[in-house]
Design a protein around this motif. Structure first.
Motif, PDB file in Angstrom:
ATOM      1  N   ALA A   1       0.888  -1.352  -0.175  1.00 35.98           N
ATOM      2  CA  ALA A   1      -0.124   0.065   0.089  1.00 35.98           C
ATOM      3  C   ALA A   1       0.768   1.377  -0.059  1.00 35.98           C
ATOM      4  N   ALA A   2       1.925   1.326   0.851  1.00 31.01           N
ATOM      5  CA  ALA A   2       2.895   2.393   0.557  1.00 31.01           C
ATOM      6  C   ALA A   2       3.421   2.655  -0.423  1.00 31.01           C
ATOM      7  N   ALA A   3       3.738   1.455  -1.275  1.00 27.80           N
ATOM      8  CA  ALA A   3       4.373   1.741  -2.677  1.00 27.80           C
ATOM      9  C   ALA A   3       3.414   2.398  -3.537  1.00 27.80           C
ATOM     10  N   VAL A   4       2.024   1.909  -3.224  1.00 28.02           N
ATOM     11  CA  VAL A   4       1.042   2.480  -4.186  1.00 28.02           C
ATOM     12  C   VAL A   4       0.842   3.990  -3.965  1.00 28.02           C
ATOM     13  N   LEU A   5       0.588   4.260  -2.707  1.00 29.22           N
ATOM     14  CA  LEU A   5       0.545   5.487  -2.399  1.00 29.22           C
ATOM     15  C   LEU A   5       1.685   6.534  -2.871  1.00 29.22           C
ATOM     16  N   ASP A   6       2.926   5.994  -2.690  1.00 24.65           N
ATOM     17  CA  ASP A   6       4.146   6.769  -3.063  1.00 24.65           C
ATOM     18  C   ASP A   6       3.983   7.073  -4.659  1.00 24.65           C
ATOM     19  N   LEU A   7       3.564   6.073  -5.514  1.00 26.61           N
ATOM     20  CA  LEU A   7       3.432   6.115  -6.822  1.00 26.61           C
ATOM     21  C   LEU A   7       2.251   7.169  -7.231  1.00 26.61           C
ATOM     22  N   VAL A   8       1.140   7.043  -6.262  1.00 26.69           N
ATOM     23  CA  VAL A   8      -0.027   8.207  -6.238  1.00 26.69           C
ATOM     24  C   VAL A   8       0.491   9.465  -6.051  1.00 26.69           C
ATOM     25  N   ASP A   9       1.434   9.780  -5.089  1.00 22.79           N
ATOM     26  CA  ASP A   9       1.851  10.975  -4.741  1.00 22.79           C
ATOM     27  C   ASP A   9       2.828  11.471  -5.985  1.00 22.79           C
ATOM     28  N   ALA A  10       3.363  10.550  -6.502  1.00 23.61           N
ATOM     29  CA  ALA A  10       4.303  11.076  -7.685  1.00 23.61           C
ATOM     30  C   ALA A  10       3.580  11.311  -8.815  1.00 23.61           C
ATOM     31  N   GLY A  11       2.227  10.947  -8.994  1.00 23.02           N
ATOM     32  CA  GLY A  11       1.419  11.226 -10.336  1.00 23.02           C
ATOM     33  C   GLY A  11       1.510  10.086 -11.285  1.00 23.02           C
ATOM     34  N   SER A  12       2.205   9.122 -10.871  1.00 23.39           N
ATOM     35  CA  SER A  12       2.143   7.949 -11.636  1.00 23.39           C
ATOM     36  C   SER A  12       0.808   7.145 -11.710  1.00 23.39           C
ATOM     37  N   LEU A  13       0.017   7.081 -10.767  1.00 21.60           N
ATOM     38  CA  LEU A  13      -1.144   6.486 -10.706  1.00 21.60           C
ATOM     39  C   LEU A  13      -2.404   7.384  -9.924  1.00 21.60           C
ATOM     40  N   ALA A  14      -3.334   7.001 -10.087  1.00 22.04           N
ATOM     41  CA  ALA A  14      -4.484   7.643  -9.393  1.00 22.04           C
ATOM     42  C   ALA A  14      -5.444   6.641  -8.747  1.00 22.04           C
ATOM     43  N   LEU A  15      -5.854   7.103  -7.562  1.00 20.50           N
ATOM     44  CA  LEU A  15      -6.990   6.245  -6.712  1.00 20.50           C
ATOM     45  C   LEU A  15      -8.175   5.612  -7.501  1.00 20.50           C
ATOM     46  N   ASP A  16      -8.583   6.610  -8.439  1.00 18.39           N
ATOM     47  CA  ASP A  16      -9.795   6.081  -9.316  1.00 18.39           C
ATOM     48  C   ASP A  16      -9.261   5.550 -10.648  1.00 18.39           C
ATOM     49  N   ASP A  17      -8.223   5.130 -10.902  1.00 15.80           N
ATOM     50  CA  ASP A  17      -7.567   4.330 -11.982  1.00 15.80           C
ATOM     51  C   ASP A  17      -7.986   2.920 -11.989  1.00 15.80           C
ATOM     52  N   ARG A  18      -8.560   2.596 -13.124  1.00 16.40           N
ATOM     53  CA  ARG A  18      -8.837   0.998 -13.304  1.00 16.40           C
ATOM     54  C   ARG A  18      -7.783   0.183 -13.296  1.00 16.40           C
ATOM     55  N   ALA A  19      -7.978  -1.021 -12.714  1.00 18.68           N
ATOM     56  CA  ALA A  19      -6.489  -2.045 -12.968  1.00 18.68           C
ATOM     57  C   ALA A  19      -6.314  -2.314 -14.542  1.00 18.68           C
ATOM     58  N   GLY A  20      -7.495  -2.291 -15.269  1.00 16.17           N
ATOM     59  CA  GLY A  20      -7.348  -2.838 -16.315  1.00 16.17           C
ATOM     60  C   GLY A  20      -6.616  -1.895 -17.274  1.00 16.17           C
TER      61      GLY A  20
END
Length: 548
Positions: free
Chosen positions: A90-109
């Motif tokens: 979870a920390a890795a994912v939120l780190d990437l969200v913070d960096a703009g690489s992902l968003a919480l509402d992005d769909r996995a597909g």
């Protein structure tokens, strides 16, 4: 039912530890009175290490018991932390969200090429909070699973409900998050090692299997009373446990990392705020947050954020907790099955809350081998259920065959009689094909065993924090004994087919009476008088006579 470890404010504020050469193998910075109490629990079966502190100079560490047959547990002993690995994912994912690489509402597909089915529609936030609804089988621990095969398995999973509306604990969901991290960074393991497994600029811990491995001597776990086979030598590929149960470290490293995470030392303060603010309310005073459970002040008098993991074939258990109001952090890891990490805290927490001395575990009498041998035999109840009693070095091993025989020996502070009844009803519904998952399971059983004429209950116990209901499957070749542990939506969480009847180890307490060696079942009493064996506990009572 998912168990929340009891980690309370008082437990985190009343720190302490000392030394006993027999059960305590090292301690520093701890209060002697507290250690004296914990030493008694070590003598009763706790083997492992604990660490707590407040980030402002208070640092208590202690180790008890043996890491293996020759080496004591110590501050540097490494333990598999099981599902606490999800907090790191979870920390890795939120780190990437913070960096703009992902968003919480992005769909996995949209983030993982080749992913299909309901998994593709799940959002990153739903995966983090176990609200994606994904259910079904996903890989086997410490067994090879290639990346492409993992994506295919995830693509074939069902959704138990409309995503985002309910909670369903999902290892598969966190495996999918690990694959998303891998896709976004090019190397899931490398990203965790370089960016997330870091405290104060230095790497801590590592992976239980494969590289980069957690450095340091490893504790050997205990599974069903025997040394665990899994010691961290599996070569991979490792996608079955990736993201959901693959990490290992010392108790002190887990404590230090937990403190660093919530104080902005692992991810940014914005990412920490996002972690604490991304929630699914469970409606019982607790809420899911990414990788953790947030426990409100109404339950324990102060907010607590906690995670637990373990069980399985490593035989390790671990608990981590952070107290936001004081910044106190606790980590406990265990490698024995006498008193596991969560059970230790459960046992001492009520007294700590009340400001009372920590209770000592119930003692047992001196073992008399001649007395144990005199109890051996097969005892049969009027219902036809049996107890097979065997003398062992540390007590009596009692195999219970029959629902009433199992019930009389089973006790758990973690599950009520209503929990047991509901689980048994759900297992019968599953095996009678009343659900889609049940029809699949029934088909799989009959493909292996032949036609099943009937299913009957054979008792329920608890193992690794979950209920395990035993059933007899009637086949043309005779009855087959199995046990099932179910998820919250009636899916198969774990299963053993065929299996042996559940066994309980009893220790003497004097005057022909015995109690379970496992202190979680301390409310059970067994008495022997000549050829009569009487068992009584919260689940009922039963008399059985020794066969001639």
């Amino acid at each position: 039912m998912r168990r929340i470890p009891v980690l309370l404010a008082a437990a985190l504020l009343a720190a302490g530890c000392t030394a006993d050469p027999e059960v305590e193998t090292g301690a520093s910075g701890c209060d002697p009175a507290f250690t004296g109490a914990i030493r008694d629990w070590a003598a009763a079966g706790f083997s492992g290490a604990l660490a707590w502190g407040d980030g402002a100079g208070f640092d208590c560490r202690a180790a008890f018991g043996m890491a293996d047959t020759e080496t004591p547990n110590a501050d540097e002993t490494v333990f598999a932390i099981g599902s606490i690995s999800k907090a790191f994912t979870a920390a890795a994912v939120l780190d990437l969200v913070d960096a703009g690489s992902l968003a919480l509402d992005d769909r996995a597909g949209g983030l993982l090429p080749g992913l299909g089915g309901p998994a593709a529609d799940a959002t990153v936030e739903q995966l983090l909070l176990h609200t994606s609804g994904l259910e079904g089988e996903y890989g086997e621990d410490h067994r090879p699973l290639e990346r492409d095969a993992a994506v295919a398995l995830l693509s074939g999973m069902r959704s138990a409900f409309e995503p985002g509306t309910e909670f369903l604990y999902s290892n598969a969901g966190y495996a999918l998050l690990a694959l998303i991290v891998d896709e976004a960074t090019g190397d899931y393991r490398g990203y965790l090692a370089e960016e997330i497994l870091v405290v104060g600029g230095e790497r801590i811990g590592g992976f239980w299997d494969g590289e980069p491995a957690a450095p340091g001597p490893r504790a050997v776990g205990t599974v069903d009373g025997a040394p665990a086979v899994e010691k961290g030598g599996f070569a991979g590929p490792h996608w079955a446990l990736a993201g959901n149960g693959d990490l290992a470290m010392t108790a002190a490293e887990l404590r230090d990392w937990t403190d660093a995470l919530f104080t902005g030392g692992v991810v940014s303060e914005d990412a920490v705020e996002l972690l604490l603010g991304t929630r699914f309310d469970n409606g019982d005073g607790t809420a899911e947050i990414p990788g953790w459970v947030s426990v409100g002040p109404d339950l324990f008098g102060a907010p607590v954020v906690t995670a637990s993991g373990g069980g399985g074939d490593t035989g390790h258990n671990a608990v981590a907790a952070w107290l936001p109001e004081t910044g106190t952090t606790l980590a406990v890891a265990s490698n024995g099955d006498g008193v596991i990490a969560g059970e230790l805290v459960d046992a001492i927490a009520p007294a700590l809350i009340a400001g009372e001395p920590i209770p000592a575990p119930e003692p047992h009498a001196e073992i008399d081998p001649a007395e144990l041998r005199a109890r051996e035999g097969v005892y049969t109840a009027g219902s036809g259920s049996t107890y097979t009693v065997t003398a062992e070095e540390d007590g009596l091993l009692v195999a219970a065959d029959g629902a009433d025989a199992v019930a009389a020996l089973f006790a758990s502070d973690d599950f009520t009689p209503e929990d047991v009844a509901a689980h048994e009803a759900a297992v019968l519904a599953l095996l009678n094909g009343e659900t889609a998952a049940g029809r699949e399971e029934r088909d799989a059983l009959e493909a292996e065993l032949g036609a099943i004429a009937g299913v009957s209950l054979a008792g329920t116990t608890a193992g690794n924090g979950e209920l395990q209901t035993y059933v007899r499957l009637g086949t043309a070749d005779g009855d087959v004994l199995a046990w099932y542990a179910l998820g919250e939506h009636g899916d198969v969480g774990a299963v053993a087919v065929p299996t042996e009847p559940p066994a309980f180890t009893l220790v003497p307490i004097g005057d022909g009476e015995y109690r379970p060696a496992d202190l979680a079942g301390a409310d059970v009493r067994v008495a022997f008088e000549d050829d009569l064996m009487t068992a009584a506990g919260p689940g009922g009572g039963l008399e059985a006579r020794r066969d001639a």
